[in-house]
Scaffold this active site. Structure first.
Site, PDB file in Angstrom:
ATOM      1  N   LYS A 189       0.850  -1.195   0.000  1.00  0.00           N
ATOM      2  CA  LYS A 189       0.000   0.000   0.000  1.00  0.00           C
ATOM      3  C   LYS A 189       0.882   1.241   0.000  1.00  0.00           C
ATOM      4  O   LYS A 189       1.715   1.425   0.880  1.00  0.00           O
ATOM      5  CB  LYS A 189      -0.911   0.040   1.235  1.00  0.00           C
ATOM      6  N   GLU A 265      10.140   0.481  10.454  1.00  0.00           N
ATOM      7  CA  GLU A 265      11.195   1.482  10.290  1.00  0.00           C
ATOM      8  C   GLU A 265      10.524   2.808  10.576  1.00  0.00           C
ATOM      9  O   GLU A 265       9.683   3.265   9.802  1.00  0.00           O
ATOM     10  CB  GLU A 265      11.751   1.385   8.865  1.00  0.00           C
ATOM     11  N   CYS A 299      13.592  10.076   7.602  1.00  0.00           N
ATOM     12  CA  CYS A 299      13.549   9.489   8.936  1.00  0.00           C
ATOM     13  C   CYS A 299      14.894   9.654   9.636  1.00  0.00           C
ATOM     14  O   CYS A 299      14.961   9.733  10.843  1.00  0.00           O
ATOM     15  CB  CYS A 299      13.149   8.031   8.848  1.00  0.00           C
ATOM     16  N   GLU A 396      10.147  14.522  16.420  1.00  0.00           N
ATOM     17  CA  GLU A 396      10.519  14.526  15.006  1.00  0.00           C
ATOM     18  C   GLU A 396       9.693  15.593  14.283  1.00  0.00           C
ATOM     19  O   GLU A 396       8.471  15.562  14.316  1.00  0.00           O
ATOM     20  CB  GLU A 396      10.226  13.143  14.406  1.00  0.00           C
TER      21      GLU A 396
HETATM   22  P1  NAI Z   1       1.989   7.701   8.918  1.00  0.00           P
HETATM   23  O1  NAI Z   1       2.814   6.831   9.772  1.00  0.00           O
HETATM   24  O2  NAI Z   1       0.587   7.999   9.341  1.00  0.00           O
HETATM   25  O3  NAI Z   1       1.926   7.127   7.422  1.00  0.00           O
HETATM   26  C1  NAI Z   1       2.827   6.232   6.837  1.00  0.00           C
HETATM   27  C2  NAI Z   1       2.066   5.106   6.154  1.00  0.00           C
HETATM   28  O4  NAI Z   1       1.295   4.423   7.122  1.00  0.00           O
HETATM   29  C3  NAI Z   1       1.073   5.554   5.084  1.00  0.00           C
HETATM   30  O5  NAI Z   1       1.054   4.606   4.044  1.00  0.00           O
HETATM   31  C4  NAI Z   1      -0.243   5.533   5.822  1.00  0.00           C
HETATM   32  O6  NAI Z   1      -1.355   5.341   4.965  1.00  0.00           O
HETATM   33  C5  NAI Z   1      -0.064   4.343   6.719  1.00  0.00           C
HETATM   34  N1  NAI Z   1      -0.906   4.342   7.920  1.00  0.00           N
HETATM   35  C6  NAI Z   1      -1.369   5.402   8.617  1.00  0.00           C
HETATM   36  N2  NAI Z   1      -2.131   4.999   9.641  1.00  0.00           N
HETATM   37  C7  NAI Z   1      -2.168   3.647   9.600  1.00  0.00           C
HETATM   38  C8  NAI Z   1      -2.791   2.644  10.409  1.00  0.00           C
HETATM   39  N3  NAI Z   1      -3.542   2.972  11.454  1.00  0.00           N
HETATM   40  N4  NAI Z   1      -2.574   1.358  10.079  1.00  0.00           N
HETATM   41  C9  NAI Z   1      -1.793   1.018   9.042  1.00  0.00           C
HETATM   42  N5  NAI Z   1      -1.209   1.913   8.229  1.00  0.00           N
HETATM   43  C10 NAI Z   1      -1.382   3.218   8.506  1.00  0.00           C
HETATM   44  O7  NAI Z   1       2.776   9.056   8.740  1.00  0.00           O
HETATM   45  P2  NAI Z   1       2.188  10.474   8.277  1.00  0.00           P
HETATM   46  O8  NAI Z   1       0.926  10.773   8.983  1.00  0.00           O
HETATM   47  O9  NAI Z   1       2.166  10.516   6.824  1.00  0.00           O
HETATM   48  O10 NAI Z   1       3.335  11.418   8.831  1.00  0.00           O
HETATM   49  C11 NAI Z   1       3.359  11.742  10.223  1.00  0.00           C
HETATM   50  C12 NAI Z   1       4.755  11.746  10.752  1.00  0.00           C
HETATM   51  O11 NAI Z   1       5.310  10.442  10.658  1.00  0.00           O
HETATM   52  C13 NAI Z   1       5.728  12.620   9.990  1.00  0.00           C
HETATM   53  O12 NAI Z   1       5.645  13.948  10.391  1.00  0.00           O
HETATM   54  C14 NAI Z   1       7.020  11.981  10.366  1.00  0.00           C
HETATM   55  O13 NAI Z   1       7.418  12.438  11.635  1.00  0.00           O
HETATM   56  C15 NAI Z   1       6.697  10.503  10.467  1.00  0.00           C
HETATM   57  N6  NAI Z   1       7.053   9.765   9.234  1.00  0.00           N
HETATM   58  C16 NAI Z   1       8.192   9.018   9.234  1.00  0.00           C
HETATM   59  C17 NAI Z   1       8.600   8.383   8.080  1.00  0.00           C
HETATM   60  C18 NAI Z   1       9.840   7.580   8.032  1.00  0.00           C
HETATM   61  O14 NAI Z   1      10.459   7.510   6.970  1.00  0.00           O
HETATM   62  N7  NAI Z   1      10.214   6.893   9.086  1.00  0.00           N
HETATM   63  C19 NAI Z   1       7.848   8.503   6.836  1.00  0.00           C
HETATM   64  C20 NAI Z   1       6.627   9.252   6.951  1.00  0.00           C
HETATM   65  C21 NAI Z   1       6.276   9.872   8.121  1.00  0.00           C
END
Ligand code: NAI
Ligand code: MG
Length: 498
Positions: A189, A265, A299, A396
């Protein structure tokens, strides 16, 4: 919207056909509920197109397709052929580099010059795991003379993969490469902010020759499709990259359903440490790249900069001059280094952190404002006069914002550097070999860079200590997360037992 593709255009690749359906069983299809959602261009906030949205029912369909492929033809596919298919896919990524990079820039807002690097790295990663496919071997273990024991590495099964929006196609390849090399099938996804590249890449997977059901790619929201995947009873493993908050939810969902294997991750708040003996010009370049690369949406971003007190004033002065020179603007312009943040939500989140820094008494050395009045552009921002307990030092931010503070001794900076709940990456800048090794060994981080930053490579494992994650991606280490280990023990001879 009723079609399964949209005619789009970018300044870099010209006109192209963008698939918009869910990619299941090697075909683009509409979601069962007929839902779609809009994809926004972060550079000008316009609607690029709409894509079909997966709900729980579509997740079920995609998982069934992946299960059927896994139990059927894919299980009997030779490792050599799995490798060949991944290599084909890597070649297709390279052949379509300009298209894929353009789609990334359009969808995510990253500079097209940077997106091209992402795509060549994605191709490198796919090729690397193509090479691994026929080198995943077991072992023979001697215990007693009348037994023959062997250890087999087997695929886990159907893997659910949930990726973020910061490096959409690089994350696509990091997830798909090792899973496929090890013989699994996948339902991936994409992030709802950036679904476009994943769908173009899905077409390339079909062109590479993958049988139906082996690679399925869906667009959808975390709370709906992502949640359905993490609690699915027929997904054997879930791999996730994203926020720590969601990482926890995924672990809970896995625990509450079929105890699927989980790799995560997650976030970071990585320290970037500059000692007084460092080559200052190089250190400034790497510190600048460490935080402002990909608009700070990494990240492993080096968001906490610690500089030894004797060079602190000089460093701050030159670093802010350097940061102010980063070209922020249109991702498709030749000289752009930093494009817009990915979405309104991320933009607001970052601006709130900037405000929190100002309110807490931190000093804005440069930046601190939005740039322009259209699109999600933010000035490269450096805070000084910070204390460790400030929100901007602990959480972060995921934007072009860093904090800089001074330290006196090695012991002191190690302690401060390790004082967050995260442990993804860190860096040390010094010419002294002892300092480099002592500090690297003492830092609680999955990756430590010395006199460099953000230099990831698909041959080297990447992942987090503490709340930055579980498991490793890339390198040989990633394969462990996609294999089951089976012990087979055979009694030799025909003597009666008992
Ligand atoms: P997120 O963690 O909500 O989204 C990342 C992925 O997880 C997306 O594909 C999203 O659809 C999915 N997701 C969201 N909620 C979910 C759930 N309950 N169950 C399963 N999958 C789910 O991150 P978001 O809201 O886009 O960004 C928020 C913060 O997360 C950012 O400000 C940053 O701090 C962090 N982040 C870290 C990343 C990394 O590379 N480690 C990448 C993106 C965000
Ligand atoms: Mg979210």
């Amino acid at each position: 919207m009723s079609g399964l593709s949209a005619n789009l255009e970018t300044p870099h690749c010209g006109k192209y056909e963008q698939p918009t359906g869910l990619f299941i069983n090697n075909e683009y299809v509409k979601g069962v509920d007929g839902k779609t959602f809009e994809v926004i261009n972060p550079s000008d906030e316009s609607v690029i197109c709409s894509v079909h949205e997966a709900t729980e029912k579509d997740v079920d369909i995609a998982v069934s397709a992946a299960r059927k492929a896994f139990e059927g033809p894919w299980r009997n596919e030779t490792p050599e052929n799995r490798g060949k298919l991944l290599t084909n896919l890597a070649n297709l990524f390279e052949k379509n580099l300009d298209l894929l990079a353009s789609v990334e820039s359009l969808d995510n807002g990253k500079a097209v010059s940077m997106a091209k690097v992402d795509i060549s790295m994605a191709a490198g990663c796919l090729r690397y795991y193509g090479g691994w496919a026929d080198k995943i071997t077991g072992k023979v273990i001697d215990t007693t003379p009348d037994t023959f024991n062997y250890i087999r590495k087997e695929p886990i099964g159907v893997c659910g993969q949930i990726i973020p929006w910061n490096f959409p196609l690089l994350m696509w390849s990091w997830k798909i490469g090792p899973a496929i090399a090890a013989g699994n099938t996948v339902v991936l996804k994409s992030a709802e902010q950036t679904p476009l590249g994943a769908l173009v890449a899905a077409r390339l997977a079909k062109e590479a020759g993958f049988p139906p059901g082996v690679i399925n790619v869906i667009s959808g929201f975390g709370k709906v499709a992502g949640a359905a995947m993490s609690s699915h009873m027929d997904i054997d493993k879930v791999a996730f990259t994203g926020s720590t908050v969601v990482g926890r939810q995924i672990m809970k969902a896995a625990a509450g359903s079929n105890l699927k294997k989980v790799t995560l991750e997650l976030g970071g708040k990585s320290p970037n440490i500059v000692f007084e003996d460092a080559d200052i010009d190089n250190a400034i370049s790497w510190v600048n790249f460490g935080i402002f690369f990909n608009h700070g949406q990494c990240c492993c971003a080096g968001s906490r900069v610690y500089v030894q007190d004797s060079i602190y004033e000089k460093f701050v002065q030159r670093f802010k001059e350097r940061a102010a020179k980063n070209v922020v603007g249109d991702p498709f312009a030749q000289d752009t280094f930093q494009g817009p943040q990915v979405s309104q939500v991320q933009f607001d989140r970052i601006m709130n952190y900037i405000q929190a820094g100002k309110d807490a008494g931190a000093k804005v050395e440069t930046g601190g404002n939005r740039k322009g009045d259209k699109g999600y552009f933010i000035e490269p921002t450096i805070f000084s006069n910070v204390t460790e307990d400030m929100k901007i030092m602990q959480e972060e931010i995921f934007g072009p914002v860093c904090s800089i503070s001074k330290f006196k001794s090695q012991d002191e900076v190690i302690k401060t550097a390790n004082s967050t709940t995260y442990g993804l990456a860190a860096a040390v800048h010094t010419k002294n070999l002892n300092t480099a090794i002592e500090v690297s060994n003492a830092l609680k981080a999955g990756t430590v860079w010395v006199n460099t930053y953000n230099t990831l490579h698909h041959q080297m494992p990447f992942g987090g200590y503490k709340e930055s994650g579980i498991g490793r991606e890339l390198g040989e280490a990633a394969l462990d997360n996609y294999c089951q280990t089976k012990t087979v023990s055979i009694r030799l001879g025909d003597a009666l037992f008992g």
